[in-house]
Scaffold this active site. Structure first.
Site, PDB file in Angstrom:
ATOM      1  N   SER A  89       0.695  -1.199   0.016  1.00 34.03           N
ATOM      2  CA  SER A  89       0.031  -0.081   0.117  1.00 34.03           C
ATOM      3  C   SER A  89       0.869   1.288  -0.260  1.00 34.03           C
ATOM      4  O   SER A  89       0.338   2.359  -0.099  1.00 34.03           O
ATOM      5  CB  SER A  89      -1.115   0.268   1.334  1.00 34.03           C
ATOM      6  OG  SER A  89      -2.107  -1.037   1.050  1.00 34.03           O
ATOM      7  N   LYS A  92       0.105   3.691  -2.861  1.00 36.42           N
ATOM      8  CA  LYS A  92      -0.884   4.850  -2.546  1.00 36.42           C
ATOM      9  C   LYS A  92      -0.048   6.087  -2.571  1.00 36.42           C
ATOM     10  O   LYS A  92      -0.671   7.125  -2.700  1.00 36.42           O
ATOM     11  CB  LYS A  92      -1.777   4.399  -1.396  1.00 36.42           C
ATOM     12  CG  LYS A  92      -2.664   3.274  -1.578  1.00 36.42           C
ATOM     13  CD  LYS A  92      -3.826   3.087  -0.620  1.00 36.42           C
ATOM     14  CE  LYS A  92      -4.450   1.876  -0.992  1.00 36.42           C
ATOM     15  NZ  LYS A  92      -3.750   0.841  -0.817  1.00 36.42           N
ATOM     16  N   SER A 149      -6.412   2.946   3.726  1.00 37.56           N
ATOM     17  CA  SER A 149      -5.689   2.318   2.671  1.00 37.56           C
ATOM     18  C   SER A 149      -6.804   1.726   1.986  1.00 37.56           C
ATOM     19  O   SER A 149      -6.452   0.438   1.526  1.00 37.56           O
ATOM     20  CB  SER A 149      -4.722   1.618   3.320  1.00 37.56           C
ATOM     21  OG  SER A 149      -3.747   1.386   2.423  1.00 37.56           O
ATOM     22  N   LYS A 251       2.735   6.271   5.609  1.00 43.41           N
ATOM     23  CA  LYS A 251       2.039   5.039   4.992  1.00 43.41           C
ATOM     24  C   LYS A 251       2.440   3.848   5.449  1.00 43.41           C
ATOM     25  O   LYS A 251       3.723   3.546   5.532  1.00 43.41           O
ATOM     26  CB  LYS A 251       1.643   5.266   3.494  1.00 43.41           C
ATOM     27  CG  LYS A 251       0.867   4.422   2.819  1.00 43.41           C
ATOM     28  CD  LYS A 251      -0.584   5.056   3.109  1.00 43.41           C
ATOM     29  CE  LYS A 251      -1.773   4.101   2.695  1.00 43.41           C
ATOM     30  NZ  LYS A 251      -1.735   2.912   3.582  1.00 43.41           N
TER      31      LYS A 251
END
Length: 399
Positions: A89, A92, A149, A251
């Site tokens: 993720s 992202k 997420s 993140k």
């Protein structure tokens, strides 16, 4: 356990297939062979299991780490910094970087609706779960991607900007090359498992620095510890927020092929560090090692100010600390929040090397704390009306 009748059919069928001249075997004779057959199958399964374990142990380690001073761009620690890893993720981060680009240029407004297509709605969890045809504002979409997420909303944003996810991925890769992420190739907008979705710890640090430097007024999205949507409170997967002094992003991620990953940024006084940790076997290990790197980094900067010549490696908790070694990751869990068992340490990692690729640049100071609190309060209110959304958007752009 396989029933006796099934064994009879298996043996008889196998013998008839072996030779048409083989005499037909009686059922009682076949049944007498069942214990031997079972022992043979058990041995075969044991051998197959051993081969599987050997193959798994032969897999290359996935751990990688990178620590950089955001002010000076000095590389304070590096462990397998340029070896290819799957970003999960953390993909992202680039998706949102391009969204912030569009907001800065005026191609996108914070109040614009983001429709959910059939393709976006088909994404695997984690997701928000909007039905095909429903929409969400850009403002809320950014929060959902940063906090929860959500894969479906990340793809919806990609389609909003690129028309299709494939077009957006082309934009992602072009931006990665522009930023100097030389060993990165994105295959999708959300980070779900794809063999072609690869990056390195160094490249993710470059992206982290770019987010801070190029989009400081949108960076506060990454520091939101929770987000309210339809009476449901989503908690940020980044457990360092509120627990490690100064951490305000960025993140986390997890897929089976990536292990547990994180890009963490922390500011203390006028100093900011960025730590990237990849391929961890568990959420606990990820939090422990990223915290250790940040604490060691700030300690080094403090002690250097006193005239001491120290390195991050020398002030970590111990020579056997995971941040000093490459270790294999155990594939565990199905979501970024899952945990996994500890694993046996592997051989020590090579010494950190400073690289010239991290270009010197003057960092941009983050927002004042009161401005961040105001922004966060706006999110916690649920953003139930377009008026509130527009007001918050104006707030972010004003600063």
């Amino acid at each position: 356990m396989i029933p006796n009748e099934a064994f009879c059919l298996i043996v008889q069928g196998g013998m008839l297939a072996h030779s048409s001249s083989t005499p037909r075997m009686g059922k009682r004779a076949v049944i007498r062979l069942i214990p031997s057959i079972r022992r043979f199958l058990a041995l075969g399964l044991a051998v197959a299991s051993a081969l599987t374990v050997t193959a798994a142990s032969a897999e290359p380690p996935r751990y990688a780490a990178f620590l950089v001073d955001a002010n000076t761009r000095e590389v304070l620690y590096a462990n397998a910094p340029d070896e290819l890893r799957h970003p999960a993720s953390l993909t992202k981060m680039m998706t949102l970087y391009l969204v912030f680009d569009a907001l800065e240029s005026g191609r996108l407004k914070i109040t614009d609706p983001v429709p959910v297509s059939r393709h976006a709605a088909s994404m695997k969890p984690s997701r928000l779960g909007l039905a095909v045809g429903q929409s969400i504002s850009v403002d809320n979409a950014i929060s959902v991607v940063a906090v929860k997420s959500a894969n479906d909303i990340a793809v919806a944003l990609a389609e909003k900007l690129g028309g299709t996810e494939a077009n957006f991925v082309t934009m992602m890769n072009a931006k990665a090359q522009m930023l100097g992420m030389r060993n990165t190739h994105f295959a999708n907008a959300c980070g779900l498992t794809d063999p072609a979705n690869v990056t390195t710890a160094r490249d993710l640090a470059i992206l982290s620095l770019a987010l801070l430097h190029d989009h400081p007024r949108f960076y506060s999205y990454f520091g939101e510890r929770d987000f309210v949507w339809m009476r449901s409170t989503m908690i940020n997967h980044n457990h360092l927020l509120g627990k490690v002094i100064g951490v305000d992003g960025i993140k986390t991620g997890y897929t089976v092929d990536s292990g547990f990953t994180v890009a963490a940024s922390a500011q203390r006084g006028n100093r900011r560090l960025i730590a990237v940790v990849m391929g961890e076997p568990s959420l606990i290990a990820r939090n422990r090692d990223s915290t250790a790197l940040l604490e060691a980094g700030f300690s080094v900067l403090d002690r250097r100010g006193l005239g001491q010549a120290v390195t991050v490696a020398s002030v970590l908790p111990g020579v056997d600390h995971p941040a000093l070694r490459v270790e294999p990751a155990t594939e565990q869990g199905s979501d970024d929040g899952d945990d996994g068992p500890a694993v046996r340490p592997a051989a020590p990692a090579p010494k950190a090397r400073a690289h010239a690729r991290m270009k010197a640049a003057t960092p941009t100071r983050r927002h004042h704390e009161e401005k961040k609190k105001s922004s966060r309060a706006g999110h916690r209110s649920g953003k139930s009306s377009a008026k509130k959304t527009a007001a918050k958007a104006s707030h972010r752009h004003r600063h």
